[in-house]
Design a protein around this motif. Structure first.
Motif, mmCIF file in Angstrom:
data_model
loop_
_atom_site.group_PDB
_atom_site.id
_atom_site.type_symbol
_atom_site.label_atom_id
_atom_site.label_comp_id
_atom_site.label_asym_id
_atom_site.label_seq_id
_atom_site.Cartn_x
_atom_site.Cartn_y
_atom_site.Cartn_z
ATOM 1 N N ILE A 36 0.892 -1.166 0.030
ATOM 2 C CA ILE A 36 -0.024 -0.156 -0.032
ATOM 3 C C ILE A 36 0.761 1.308 -0.102
ATOM 4 O O ILE A 36 0.569 2.290 -0.926
ATOM 5 C CB ILE A 36 -1.034 0.092 1.169
ATOM 6 N N ARG A 37 1.788 1.298 0.977
ATOM 7 C CA ARG A 37 2.694 2.732 1.152
ATOM 8 C C ARG A 37 3.528 2.933 -0.160
ATOM 9 O O ARG A 37 3.249 3.965 -0.913
ATOM 10 C CB ARG A 37 3.738 2.515 2.073
ATOM 11 N N PRO A 38 3.979 1.774 -0.887
ATOM 12 C CA PRO A 38 4.797 2.154 -2.168
ATOM 13 C C PRO A 38 3.844 2.651 -3.188
ATOM 14 O O PRO A 38 4.547 3.590 -4.034
ATOM 15 C CB PRO A 38 5.496 0.832 -2.513
ATOM 16 N N GLN A 39 2.614 2.091 -3.220
ATOM 17 C CA GLN A 39 1.519 2.573 -4.280
ATOM 18 C C GLN A 39 1.220 4.066 -4.077
ATOM 19 O O GLN A 39 0.997 4.541 -5.102
ATOM 20 C CB GLN A 39 0.508 1.526 -4.398
ATOM 21 N N GLN A 40 0.960 4.291 -2.980
ATOM 22 C CA GLN A 40 0.746 5.586 -2.706
ATOM 23 C C GLN A 40 1.912 6.949 -2.849
ATOM 24 O O GLN A 40 1.514 7.881 -3.380
ATOM 25 C CB GLN A 40 0.433 5.548 -0.995
ATOM 26 N N GLU A 45 3.918 10.607 -6.729
ATOM 27 C CA GLU A 45 4.948 11.146 -7.789
ATOM 28 C C GLU A 45 4.247 11.495 -9.247
ATOM 29 O O GLU A 45 4.481 12.531 -9.743
ATOM 30 C CB GLU A 45 5.865 10.082 -7.975
ATOM 31 N N ILE A 46 3.359 10.689 -9.448
ATOM 32 C CA ILE A 46 2.524 11.102 -10.905
ATOM 33 C C ILE A 46 1.894 11.948 -10.853
ATOM 34 O O ILE A 46 1.713 12.929 -11.790
ATOM 35 C CB ILE A 46 1.720 9.518 -11.226
ATOM 36 N N GLN A 47 1.072 12.176 -9.600
ATOM 37 C CA GLN A 47 0.246 13.603 -9.546
ATOM 38 C C GLN A 47 1.010 14.741 -9.596
ATOM 39 O O GLN A 47 0.722 15.749 -10.071
ATOM 40 C CB GLN A 47 -0.584 13.279 -8.374
ATOM 41 N N LYS A 48 2.275 14.872 -8.896
ATOM 42 C CA LYS A 48 3.177 15.576 -9.002
ATOM 43 C C LYS A 48 3.636 15.976 -10.357
ATOM 44 O O LYS A 48 3.800 17.546 -10.791
ATOM 45 C CB LYS A 48 4.270 15.549 -7.975
ATOM 46 N N PHE A 49 3.876 15.056 -11.292
ATOM 47 C CA PHE A 49 4.328 15.234 -12.481
ATOM 48 C C PHE A 49 3.104 15.910 -13.191
ATOM 49 O O PHE A 49 3.281 16.739 -14.007
ATOM 50 C CB PHE A 49 4.816 13.715 -13.178
ATOM 51 N N GLN A 50 2.015 15.199 -13.365
ATOM 52 C CA GLN A 50 0.861 15.924 -13.783
ATOM 53 C C GLN A 50 0.675 17.389 -13.770
ATOM 54 O O GLN A 50 0.463 18.217 -14.369
ATOM 55 C CB GLN A 50 -0.301 15.128 -13.651
ATOM 56 N N ASN A 51 0.774 17.829 -12.341
ATOM 57 C CA ASN A 51 0.529 19.191 -12.110
ATOM 58 C C ASN A 51 1.607 20.125 -12.587
ATOM 59 O O ASN A 51 1.667 21.292 -12.692
ATOM 60 C CB ASN A 51 0.566 19.289 -10.514
ATOM 61 N N SER A 52 3.144 19.540 -12.767
ATOM 62 C CA SER A 52 4.119 20.344 -13.416
ATOM 63 C C SER A 52 4.453 20.143 -14.705
ATOM 64 O O SER A 52 5.437 20.629 -15.305
ATOM 65 C CB SER A 52 5.513 19.623 -12.621
ATOM 66 N N LEU A 53 3.368 19.762 -15.385
ATOM 67 C CA LEU A 53 3.344 19.741 -17.045
ATOM 68 C C LEU A 53 3.435 20.984 -17.451
ATOM 69 O O LEU A 53 2.870 22.054 -17.228
ATOM 70 C CB LEU A 53 1.922 18.950 -17.484
ATOM 71 N N ARG A 54 4.429 21.181 -18.555
ATOM 72 C CA ARG A 54 4.546 22.355 -19.197
ATOM 73 C C ARG A 54 4.276 22.218 -20.979
ATOM 74 O O ARG A 54 4.482 20.914 -21.108
ATOM 75 C CB ARG A 54 5.785 23.008 -19.266
ATOM 76 N N GLU A 55 3.966 23.198 -21.697
ATOM 77 C CA GLU A 55 4.124 23.209 -23.116
ATOM 78 C C GLU A 55 5.497 22.676 -23.577
ATOM 79 O O GLU A 55 6.460 23.262 -23.258
ATOM 80 C CB GLU A 55 3.596 24.239 -23.569
ATOM 81 N N GLY A 56 5.458 21.638 -24.389
ATOM 82 C CA GLY A 56 6.828 21.103 -25.125
ATOM 83 C C GLY A 56 7.514 20.174 -24.449
ATOM 84 O O GLY A 56 8.366 19.519 -24.700
ATOM 85 N N SER A 57 6.502 19.658 -23.113
ATOM 86 C CA SER A 57 7.091 18.467 -22.367
ATOM 87 C C SER A 57 6.897 17.032 -23.175
ATOM 88 O O SER A 57 5.764 16.850 -23.968
ATOM 89 C CB SER A 57 6.311 18.214 -21.229
ATOM 90 N N SER A 58 7.881 16.291 -23.509
ATOM 91 C CA SER A 58 7.603 14.854 -23.952
ATOM 92 C C SER A 58 6.907 13.803 -23.086
ATOM 93 O O SER A 58 7.406 13.867 -21.995
ATOM 94 C CB SER A 58 8.962 14.275 -24.450
ATOM 95 N N ILE A 96 -1.667 11.105 -18.442
ATOM 96 C CA ILE A 96 -0.455 11.569 -18.862
ATOM 97 C C ILE A 96 0.385 10.849 -17.615
ATOM 98 O O ILE A 96 0.216 11.329 -16.450
ATOM 99 C CB ILE A 96 -0.224 12.732 -19.107
ATOM 100 N N PHE A 97 1.215 9.918 -17.803
ATOM 101 C CA PHE A 97 1.958 9.307 -16.965
ATOM 102 C C PHE A 97 3.330 9.357 -16.670
ATOM 103 O O PHE A 97 4.081 9.467 -15.530
ATOM 104 C CB PHE A 97 1.583 8.001 -16.811
ATOM 105 N N LYS A 98 4.063 9.714 -17.970
ATOM 106 C CA LYS A 98 5.615 9.630 -17.907
ATOM 107 C C LYS A 98 6.150 10.968 -18.513
ATOM 108 O O LYS A 98 5.513 11.527 -19.395
ATOM 109 C CB LYS A 98 6.205 8.516 -18.490
ATOM 110 N N ASP A 99 7.454 11.397 -18.172
ATOM 111 C CA ASP A 99 8.187 12.348 -18.831
ATOM 112 C C ASP A 99 9.229 11.616 -19.546
ATOM 113 O O ASP A 99 10.140 11.030 -18.918
ATOM 114 C CB ASP A 99 8.867 13.303 -17.861
ATOM 115 N N MET A 100 9.192 11.615 -20.825
ATOM 116 C CA MET A 100 9.854 10.776 -21.637
ATOM 117 C C MET A 100 11.228 11.505 -21.489
ATOM 118 O O MET A 100 12.443 10.606 -21.715
ATOM 119 C CB MET A 100 9.588 10.596 -23.118
ATOM 120 N N ALA A 101 11.870 12.527 -21.369
ATOM 121 C CA ALA A 101 13.128 13.082 -21.286
ATOM 122 C C ALA A 101 13.625 12.362 -20.042
ATOM 123 O O ALA A 101 14.916 12.124 -20.453
ATOM 124 C CB ALA A 101 13.047 14.539 -21.269
#
Length: 108
Positions: A36-40, A45-58, A96-101
């Motif tokens: 449970i804890r690792p999944q949380q 981390e995924i939610q933090k990435f989604q909130n930090s999306l910018r135009e031009g991100s892969s 949207i789940f990953k930053d390819m860079a």
């Protein structure tokens, strides 16, 4: 004689009941720390990435489509992703789940 035997049997069962409860608590603790804890943490981390999306991100969408973010609509929670030159799809921001860079630098 039968009374003392009956009381001894009840005492033995009471002790096993406590050990059963302790065993259940231990199993739950193990499940919490290993599943449970690792999944949380990963979800945060995924939610933090989604909130930090910018135009031009892969990025990679939930369906496995690779592309580049062209426009983000925060009100509708929609991201426009260019998957080929001139081909733009609209994707819910939650898919949207990953930053390819950063993923490509880890593989090298």
């Amino acid at each position: 004689m039968t009374t003392s035997l009956f009381l001894a049997a009840q005492a033995a069962q009471g002790g096993s009941g406590l050990s059963m409860i302790l065993m259940m608590v231990a199993i739950f603790a193990i499940m919490y720390f290993f599943m449970i804890r690792p999944q949380q943490k990963k979800q945060k981390e995924i939610q933090k990435f989604q909130n930090s999306l910018r135009e031009g991100s892969s990025v990679v969408t939930g369906g496995g489509i690779y592309g580049t973010v062209k426009k983000i609509d925060l009100v509708a929670n929609i991201v426009e992703v260019e998957i080929a030159r001139g081909v733009i799809i609209r994707v819910d921001k939650g898919y949207i789940f990953k930053d390819m860079a950063s993923s490509q630098t880890l593989n090298k």
